[in-house]
Design a protein around this motif. Sequence first.
Motif, PDB file in Angstrom:
ATOM      1  N   GLY A 130     -37.860 156.805  -6.034  1.00 58.17           N
ATOM      2  CA  GLY A 130     -38.102 155.785  -5.017  1.00 58.17           C
ATOM      3  C   GLY A 130     -38.552 154.511  -5.699  1.00 58.17           C
ATOM      4  N   SER A 131     -38.442 153.385  -5.022  1.00 59.23           N
ATOM      5  CA  SER A 131     -38.765 152.110  -5.664  1.00 59.23           C
ATOM      6  C   SER A 131     -39.853 151.311  -4.969  1.00 59.23           C
ATOM      7  CB  SER A 131     -37.501 151.237  -5.754  1.00 59.23           C
ATOM      8  OG  SER A 131     -36.602 151.764  -6.702  1.00 59.23           O
ATOM      9  N   ALA A 144     -35.782 142.172   0.697  1.00 62.85           N
ATOM     10  CA  ALA A 144     -34.916 141.523  -0.288  1.00 62.85           C
ATOM     11  C   ALA A 144     -35.689 141.180  -1.555  1.00 62.85           C
ATOM     12  CB  ALA A 144     -34.289 140.267   0.311  1.00 62.85           C
ATOM     13  N   SER A 145     -36.953 140.787  -1.405  1.00 66.81           N
ATOM     14  CA  SER A 145     -37.787 140.488  -2.575  1.00 66.81           C
ATOM     15  C   SER A 145     -38.006 141.738  -3.409  1.00 66.81           C
ATOM     16  CB  SER A 145     -39.138 139.919  -2.122  1.00 66.81           C
ATOM     17  OG  SER A 145     -38.974 138.647  -1.528  1.00 66.81           O
ATOM     18  N   CYS A 146     -38.213 142.875  -2.758  1.00 68.33           N
ATOM     19  CA  CYS A 146     -38.370 144.142  -3.483  1.00 68.33           C
ATOM     20  C   CYS A 146     -37.083 144.501  -4.216  1.00 68.33           C
ATOM     21  CB  CYS A 146     -38.743 145.267  -2.521  1.00 68.33           C
ATOM     22  SG  CYS A 146     -40.386 145.135  -1.769  1.00 68.33           S
ATOM     23  N   SER A 150     -35.279 145.167  -8.807  1.00 66.36           N
ATOM     24  CA  SER A 150     -34.539 146.271  -9.417  1.00 66.36           C
ATOM     25  C   SER A 150     -33.215 146.460  -8.675  1.00 66.36           C
ATOM     26  CB  SER A 150     -35.369 147.558  -9.368  1.00 66.36           C
ATOM     27  OG  SER A 150     -34.756 148.590 -10.090  1.00 66.36           O
ATOM     28  N   PRO A 151     -32.315 145.496  -8.769  1.00 64.59           N
ATOM     29  CA  PRO A 151     -31.119 145.471  -7.922  1.00 64.59           C
ATOM     30  C   PRO A 151     -30.151 146.617  -8.143  1.00 64.59           C
ATOM     31  CG  PRO A 151     -30.952 143.837  -9.666  1.00 64.59           C
ATOM     32  CD  PRO A 151     -32.360 144.359  -9.698  1.00 64.59           C
ATOM     33  N   ALA A 152     -30.114 147.166  -9.379  1.00 64.99           N
ATOM     34  CA  ALA A 152     -29.138 148.202  -9.672  1.00 64.99           C
ATOM     35  C   ALA A 152     -29.687 149.610  -9.465  1.00 64.99           C
ATOM     36  CB  ALA A 152     -28.642 148.052 -11.114  1.00 64.99           C
ATOM     37  N   ASP A 153     -30.908 149.717  -8.947  1.00 61.43           N
ATOM     38  CA  ASP A 153     -31.492 151.021  -8.659  1.00 61.43           C
ATOM     39  C   ASP A 153     -30.703 151.685  -7.530  1.00 61.43           C
ATOM     40  OD1 ASP A 153     -33.140 153.167  -7.873  1.00 61.43           O
ATOM     41  OD2 ASP A 153     -34.936 152.108  -8.532  1.00 61.43           O
ATOM     42  N   GLU A 256     -34.233 136.674 -11.365  1.00 60.91           N
ATOM     43  CA  GLU A 256     -34.058 138.068 -10.960  1.00 60.91           C
ATOM     44  C   GLU A 256     -32.650 138.295 -10.409  1.00 60.91           C
ATOM     45  OE1 GLU A 256     -37.174 138.310  -8.100  1.00 60.91           O
ATOM     46  OE2 GLU A 256     -38.580 139.247  -9.502  1.00 60.91           O
ATOM     47  N   ILE A 257     -32.173 137.362  -9.620  1.00 62.03           N
ATOM     48  CA  ILE A 257     -30.857 137.511  -9.000  1.00 62.03           C
ATOM     49  C   ILE A 257     -29.757 137.568 -10.057  1.00 62.03           C
ATOM     50  CG2 ILE A 257     -29.157 136.337  -7.534  1.00 62.03           C
ATOM     51  CD1 ILE A 257     -31.632 135.274  -5.921  1.00 62.03           C
TER      52      ILE A 257
END
Length: 430
Positions: A130-131, A144-146, A150-153, A256-257
């Motif tokens: 979980g993230s 979206a901030s979360c 870690s976008p590729a999780d 981050e993006i």
Amino acid sequence: MPKVSIIIPAYNAEKVLARCLDSVLAQTFTDFEVLVMDDGSKDGTAALCDAYAAKDVRIRAVHKENSGVSDTRNQALSLATGDYLQFLDADDWITPEATALFFHAAETNRADLVISDFYRVVDGWTARKGSIDEEGLLTREEFASCMAKSPADYYYGVIWNKFFRRDIVEHYHLRMDEKLRWCEDFIFNMEYILHAERIFVLRAPTYYYVKTEGSLVQQGLNIPNIVRMKMNVLNYYRDFYKKVFSEEEYASHRPEIYGFLLDYSHDDGVIPFLPGSKRLGEEKAFAAHAPLSANVWTEHYYVERLFRRYADTIGARFDLEQREIAAVMFLANFEKIESMREFAEYLNSTQIGANALLEYLALKGYVRTELGQPESAVLTEKAEELKKAVLQAEEEAEKTIYQGFTEEEMQQQPESRLRRMENMRAQLER
């Protein structure tokens, strides 16, 4: 119409599909339909789908020509009739309370999307993944901030640990992009989130993920094509954040993006014997023994095992241990502690240990006590969500215990149980 439509694409899944469907039929929540989509399988998958459809009217077997998982899911979406959508892959399975947890979280919190933790399974070992560390309701911007961290999780990218409102999917005609061979789930999620205002984070693991995807190279794509595909997905990703964030917020998240381009899809795997990894089956309470006779002791044994299973789920959601959950259940059902000695015995603890446990719960804000009087412990307002989870667990346990009972038998249960409890209490008061 059913409350939930459960969608399962299946391609040459003869060896694993029964496990998946059995886990669906074992759900404590029962108001669902299952669309098991045979995607032109060449093994015994079609016959297996038909066999399950024949034994349970909630299962609909759909046979189609092979067209890939995205088109298969899209066809299922056009057939679905439930208020909510839940997805499974044929080689995975779900916990018995998964659909109930999703449904109650969505209904209680008026959530447009529910996202949960999951179990990663590798070679007989499992680890919880979980993230987001705290359960609760998030806005689209907060979620979206979360995700930007870690976008590729897999937690964010896949669709099988999420619970969707079908009216949103249909109103905006959201579908999987059939042209993509990578990240189609993630893009569907992003398009959906653009229309989701309330997102509930459910910290209970509900899903067992065992499927091992082939890498893009194994799928026949060379490095230039992989980069081109990633750039294409990055355009979706960047546009998503431009729609969610203000211009100033977008600028602050830009590093981050664009980090998405350098990241890679991951679920962090499972490393045997390390903390957090358990042998498959050890992550939950189970009962392997069949009793020689049905009596008070054996009934107590199964009730205790069932309690442990539900307590594990609640503990995962609120970061509490078994004894702490037991103390909350005690206060939720009795409101107050009449005897600290009895309370400590119930916890299988000393009175000093029971006092310390109540102090810990007080520090976490779940109980309130008067100075020097641990027996004065009562649940606080902060404990309301925890109390709801306890009462929901009790309701789901009831469904499990009385599964298959007739309506007449069910009507007799409350009075019968009350008389049994009165008899036991009278005996224990002597």
